[in-house]
Design a protein around this motif. Structure first.
Motif, PDB file in Angstrom:
ATOM      1  N   VAL A 164       0.840  -1.200   0.000  1.00  0.00           N
ATOM      2  CA  VAL A 164       0.000   0.000   0.000  1.00  0.00           C
ATOM      3  C   VAL A 164       0.878   1.255   0.000  1.00  0.00           C
ATOM      4  O   VAL A 164       0.674   2.194  -0.776  1.00  0.00           O
ATOM      5  CB  VAL A 164      -0.950  -0.002   1.225  1.00  0.00           C
ATOM      6  CG1 VAL A 164      -1.719   1.306   1.321  1.00  0.00           C
ATOM      7  CG2 VAL A 164      -1.890  -1.191   1.163  1.00  0.00           C
ATOM      8  N   GLY A 165       1.884   1.260   0.867  1.00  0.00           N
ATOM      9  CA  GLY A 165       2.785   2.408   0.931  1.00  0.00           C
ATOM     10  C   GLY A 165       3.598   2.575  -0.339  1.00  0.00           C
ATOM     11  O   GLY A 165       3.792   3.691  -0.840  1.00  0.00           O
ATOM     12  N   LEU A 166       4.064   1.458  -0.890  1.00  0.00           N
ATOM     13  CA  LEU A 166       4.891   1.537  -2.100  1.00  0.00           C
ATOM     14  C   LEU A 166       4.097   2.028  -3.299  1.00  0.00           C
ATOM     15  O   LEU A 166       4.610   2.767  -4.142  1.00  0.00           O
ATOM     16  CB  LEU A 166       5.492   0.171  -2.424  1.00  0.00           C
ATOM     17  CG  LEU A 166       6.832  -0.118  -1.781  1.00  0.00           C
ATOM     18  CD1 LEU A 166       7.258  -1.532  -2.107  1.00  0.00           C
ATOM     19  CD2 LEU A 166       7.891   0.877  -2.249  1.00  0.00           C
ATOM     20  N   HIS A 167       2.860   1.589  -3.391  1.00  0.00           N
ATOM     21  CA  HIS A 167       2.022   2.057  -4.493  1.00  0.00           C
ATOM     22  C   HIS A 167       1.792   3.566  -4.365  1.00  0.00           C
ATOM     23  O   HIS A 167       1.863   4.301  -5.366  1.00  0.00           O
ATOM     24  CB  HIS A 167       0.699   1.299  -4.463  1.00  0.00           C
ATOM     25  CG  HIS A 167      -0.207   1.609  -5.598  1.00  0.00           C
ATOM     26  ND1 HIS A 167       0.098   1.291  -6.905  1.00  0.00           N
ATOM     27  CD2 HIS A 167      -1.429   2.208  -5.644  1.00  0.00           C
ATOM     28  CE1 HIS A 167      -0.887   1.686  -7.703  1.00  0.00           C
ATOM     29  NE2 HIS A 167      -1.822   2.242  -6.961  1.00  0.00           N
ATOM     30  N   ALA A 168       1.557   4.017  -3.148  1.00  0.00           N
ATOM     31  CA  ALA A 168       1.389   5.459  -2.926  1.00  0.00           C
ATOM     32  C   ALA A 168       2.664   6.208  -3.305  1.00  0.00           C
ATOM     33  O   ALA A 168       2.621   7.265  -3.945  1.00  0.00           O
ATOM     34  CB  ALA A 168       1.014   5.722  -1.468  1.00  0.00           C
ATOM     35  N   ALA A 169       3.810   5.646  -2.918  1.00  0.00           N
ATOM     36  CA  ALA A 169       5.089   6.297  -3.244  1.00  0.00           C
ATOM     37  C   ALA A 169       5.308   6.325  -4.754  1.00  0.00           C
ATOM     38  O   ALA A 169       5.818   7.304  -5.302  1.00  0.00           O
ATOM     39  CB  ALA A 169       6.240   5.567  -2.550  1.00  0.00           C
ATOM     40  N   ALA A 170       4.911   5.254  -5.438  1.00  0.00           N
ATOM     41  CA  ALA A 170       5.099   5.216  -6.894  1.00  0.00           C
ATOM     42  C   ALA A 170       4.238   6.275  -7.573  1.00  0.00           C
ATOM     43  O   ALA A 170       4.690   6.982  -8.465  1.00  0.00           O
ATOM     44  CB  ALA A 170       4.763   3.822  -7.435  1.00  0.00           C
ATOM     45  N   ARG A 171       3.001   6.389  -7.115  1.00  0.00           N
ATOM     46  CA  ARG A 171       2.113   7.362  -7.763  1.00  0.00           C
ATOM     47  C   ARG A 171       2.472   8.798  -7.399  1.00  0.00           C
ATOM     48  O   ARG A 171       2.111   9.737  -8.119  1.00  0.00           O
ATOM     49  CB  ARG A 171       0.648   7.054  -7.452  1.00  0.00           C
ATOM     50  CG  ARG A 171       0.224   5.780  -8.189  1.00  0.00           C
ATOM     51  CD  ARG A 171      -1.258   5.517  -8.179  1.00  0.00           C
ATOM     52  NE  ARG A 171      -2.090   6.649  -8.436  1.00  0.00           N
ATOM     53  CZ  ARG A 171      -2.673   6.934  -9.604  1.00  0.00           C
ATOM     54  NH1 ARG A 171      -2.465   6.154 -10.649  1.00  0.00           N
ATOM     55  NH2 ARG A 171      -3.460   7.978  -9.712  1.00  0.00           N
ATOM     56  N   ALA A 216       8.261   5.948   1.208  1.00  0.00           N
ATOM     57  CA  ALA A 216       8.646   7.266   0.699  1.00  0.00           C
ATOM     58  C   ALA A 216      10.159   7.443   0.780  1.00  0.00           C
ATOM     59  O   ALA A 216      10.795   7.960  -0.146  1.00  0.00           O
ATOM     60  CB  ALA A 216       7.929   8.363   1.483  1.00  0.00           C
ATOM     61  N   LEU A 217      10.759   6.987   1.888  1.00  0.00           N
ATOM     62  CA  LEU A 217      12.215   7.090   2.021  1.00  0.00           C
ATOM     63  C   LEU A 217      12.898   6.160   1.020  1.00  0.00           C
ATOM     64  O   LEU A 217      13.856   6.551   0.346  1.00  0.00           O
ATOM     65  CB  LEU A 217      12.634   6.754   3.449  1.00  0.00           C
ATOM     66  CG  LEU A 217      12.240   7.825   4.477  1.00  0.00           C
ATOM     67  CD1 LEU A 217      12.403   7.293   5.891  1.00  0.00           C
ATOM     68  CD2 LEU A 217      13.070   9.097   4.286  1.00  0.00           C
TER      69      LEU A 217
END
Lengths: 344, 344, 344, 344
Positions: C153-160, C185-186
């Motif tokens: 979930v976090g990685l998808h948010a970071a990608a977008r 994000a980091l």
């Protein structure tokens, strides 16, 4: 059924051939109406191969096609008998990694009409997946529908160029792909296209298609023309559609700082690329391969009259004269762009 | 000089006013020819303020302008006396952090014509930086040149939308900004625009401007229309140009999965946004503020006839009748889009 | 088989249940080893529903899972019995329009574990498509493998978010999703994260996970902190992970001009959004829904030690104590992030 | 003042030279503390020129610098005497078209330290625009500050690559630029870097800097290594940092479909590019030129310990031994990456 068959000895016959015509649950059966002749069809006819793809068994030609749905599989919901349609000729494996990422054109397992050993559609009927079959709007003819495939190449290139509205584009080469790329670039946001070739009749045709400035590179340098038009800044985009390693090599000069080059044409020889000259402008280079997700977009742009492909259709032959159509395509009179064959 | 001055008591006078007219080395002096009346000019006239910007001192109105260069500063190379031009009304600090990043429209220090305390251009002459002054192509009139500023709003919105060729766009609101946004969306690659309003005469005008499907939301739901046009998939893009918190709130429904909403209009009240409904479609939302780097692009698109703004110019008044022009703009007859004032 | 079953009356039982376990040609059968408890599992337990999804039939809970392949379908090539794996819990229709475009997470037909009426994986064995099953690198444990789902979930948010290296990000809310978003994000390029919450123990934990500046919003304003850190410029990115309409509404202030807001949390109530304040900074807003194409990326980042999720695993219960694990998750001691259940 | 001067006859002298040191209102005066030796400094020393840039007059060398502000111009607000800083060596014309678009690195009028006829900073004091001077965080040393310039090259390349979190990158060439590009790629979101060279000691160093897989291309094919690591899919990104036309030419093979190549190195000879092989993968190619807008980002990533450049600093010489430092740089012992000179 009766089909236009290319034999391994490069003879072209309109003859009977048995073709597998199983209708799967997600397929439709289509009565083919119009098929355009592509440069690749001609190349198989004259050379018997394109690179690693060799015609070893009799193969039906043709992949630019429109027709009418006559039967639908049990799970097909959005198409019905009587629907006028055009078809995307490359069928990927939907479960491949590339397809799942949305890049089905890059799936190495794509089966593409009239690419050995896959038969093409110069024949009365074909079975095709509904997902790759697109309903023609009422105001789009079969002839225009059969132009969607070549236009798709230009539209895909325009999409990957990421045009900013008002961009100035250069299109190198006024062959069929150059012409549809120019139309696509204008439809996709460009304010003007500078188009190059050495065939004056092609440039004359191009100049009638929209805000296209023709440049005969026998007489003028495209760099000079672009720099004069832009106060020395350069073109935002360059679409290489000549497919010549010589033309494709020297593209930094007419480009603006931060501009983009799209390689649409496929030069056989390696390019000699001056990477330092491109770096000085931080050029972005996109390469494209066929198309993905653009057939519906092509139809939308045709239906709204943003793109008019009719001036590109030079001649139409009946199915029985398919051989004559190919002979015309092999030695086209000046000004010839697209030759189509009508079966319907 | 003689200018159209708005007094702090909201009186509008064509009267003498002393204006600083120093010509810097990178400036040009322009004889103003045509000025369009913007909604913000009207709002200052009727309310004496827009949000925090209050007319506390006499202020010349007008910021949509075209004219002729009559003098150039010592370092100006690309403009010459006699050049017909239009002007970008907001001058940023080139050394601000936003400007250096290329986003000069977001520089809080921008000085913008006819925004207190900066004077506008409803006056015979103005001094302006050459970098924000753009030569009109020969086939673009002064009247069209004075339309570049409002068109720039639409073009900037279209650029930030990142249109894919053949996109279907919805434009909510057929006021002047909605209309230029529709033109910009089509020029920028959309295949069709669905345009909404409740004023039928606006929709009738819109339908004549290109492949624009009008939807009178008193009679039809835009969601229904879009879903029917797209087999239930939705619109690729929605441009909110109504500036109404009510219209602007409910945008997930007509949007396709992975679609984009651009907020162009500026609703006074906060929106009620159902973020979960937008997440279910992974909507991207872009907000825009004026424009940057688009005046030359607007001129390119006008010059190549991709965009025609002439149908949007409803009436033209001579400078001496500026007050009448404003009174017309305050209570416009149905179908009025843009009113211009000619000084030249 | 024995499974942790939530009954329609919200009773939770470790009991026998019959489950369809047909192995298709592209499927694998997996011995489940570790399953994490997600907030949605807890919510079904305490409320019997999430929005329109109501537990009307007995349903096995659990969707964050890792295990070992024990059988493979006839067409599976890249997985073998004995492979340690984790599984993506949502299975789309590969032929849907969204899936073909590469956005399978937006396919409305997705079948998602432990979302009525689909059973979850708190059970010894499960059959799953090989395409959504990912081999664990040797240095990634089952416990870490079961963390891939929330991390995704976090990685998808970071990608977008489209991070530029060195960006400063604000993450609002230090719950499990906020924490994995900060890690993502980091890992995805941010130079520093400012993290807000009111639970000091969460902030203390966050501060140990990397260059994360904790802000207890009971004591400090995040806008003040960010503006002080950035000389008044603002944060490049804001990830909203609190899921509160109040927190999610007021995000223009700490944002830099041209910055981006990503809505990860799902506030039940509509937001009150001041669109004009966002326009003044030309904010881009991305909304996200679950994830697509990130499980292999999460594993790559874990395997290379760029992301370490082990500090987020607070407690582990054996399968027989699943009920106790859920009771702990319902009323977690301060500092609890993730509770897992081991079956292997 | 005393400076390290390269004479037109390629003699290198630490000698007195008169330099213009006017402090403008937006400038700061800096006491130089540390200066790194770049390959371009060495090349001017050994060849007297780089391409069209010829040392015709005595020129101070050095452009990778950190120091302390000792005086500020009247309009400088954000810097103060005593501030520890590093400096961006290229000063563009802020009014150029490229600068206004945010691409100041592409402004042909850039004045760049130690590029004839502009003096460098191997001297005690220099006057520099405050806009291109960056305060060092407390935990960043002068030595690290002088590494920001080479790191900026890598960070700019990483930014233009548009990394998706978890990408696998190949970096070709483990020279100073290759090493900082690898660090930047990892900081910018890559999960792992595969790094190639023929110098084993460079690869051994690289392997200690993070999740970097060294490949000695004398022993292994990078294509084989990448395909084995990725189940035959390929690398997401390739950064060409070898600057060799031979290395730079053959990049399609290890790339994944839809992957990206970034040309960072500057090969003197033209590349032989097989465009058809790149098209089959729809490769995107980015070219980069120096950097823009990344010094603050480099400092943020150093300050948060995401990037550690200290292992790249091999040796430090006092200012009086500058000639020895250059001789070491001309014939570096194996394992040498960066040699710095301390003036402070």
């Amino acid at each position: 059924m009766q089909a236009l068959v290319l034999e391994p000895d490069r003879k072209l016959n309109l003859r009977q051939i048995e073709l597998d015509e199983q209708l799967g649950p997600r397929d439709v059966r289509i009565a083919v109406h119009t098929v355009g002749i592509c440069g690749s069809d001609v190349h198989y006819y004259t050379h018997g191969r394109i690179g690693p793809f060799v015609v070893r068994e009799p193969m039906v030609l043709g992949h630019e096609a429109a027709g009418t749905v006559i039967e639908t599989g049990s799970e097909v919901g959005n198409l019905h008998p009587g629907d006028r349609v055009c078809m995307e000729p490359g069928i990927p494996d939907p479960d491949s990694r590339a397809s799942r990422l949305g890049m089905y054109n890059l799936d190495p397992a794509v089966r593409f009409w009239a690419t050995p050993p896959v038969h093409g559609v110069l024949r009365p009927r074909v079975v095709h997946p509904a997902d790759y079959t697109f309903r023609l709007p009422d105001n789009v003819s079969f002839a225009e529908g059969a132009m969607v495939e070549p236009l798709a190449v230009g539209l895909h290139a325009a999409a990957r160029a990421r045009i900013t509205p008002g961009d100035l584009a250069v299109v190198l080469g006024a062959g069929p792909i150059g012409l549809v790329t120019a139309l696509a670039a204008l439809a996709g946001g460009c304010g003007r296209v500078v188009m190059t070739d050495v065939r004056q009749e092609r440039l004359d045709l191009a100049a009638k298609l929209g805000p296209i400035t023709p440049v005969n590179v026998h007489e003028q340098s495209v760099g000079d023309v672009v720099m004069q038009m832009t106060d020395g800044w350069g073109a935002d985009l360059i679409f290489e559609c000549a497919g010549s390693a010589k033309v494709a090599a020297d593209l930094a000069e007419p480009l603006r700082p931060g501009g983009t080059i799209v390689y649409v044409g496929m030069p056989v020889e390696p390019l000699q690329l001056d990477i330092v000259a491109l770096q000085a402008k931080e050029a972005r280079i996109e390469t494209v391969f066929r198309y993905a997700h653009v057939f519906d977009r092509a139809l939308a742009l045709m239906s709204s009259s943003v793109i008019d492909v009719k001036p590109l259709i030079t001649a139409t032959f009946p199915f029985e004269q398919s051989a004559e159509a190919f002979d015309r395509a092999v030695a086209p009179p000046p000004g010839t762009v697209k030759i189509q064959i009508e079966l319907g």
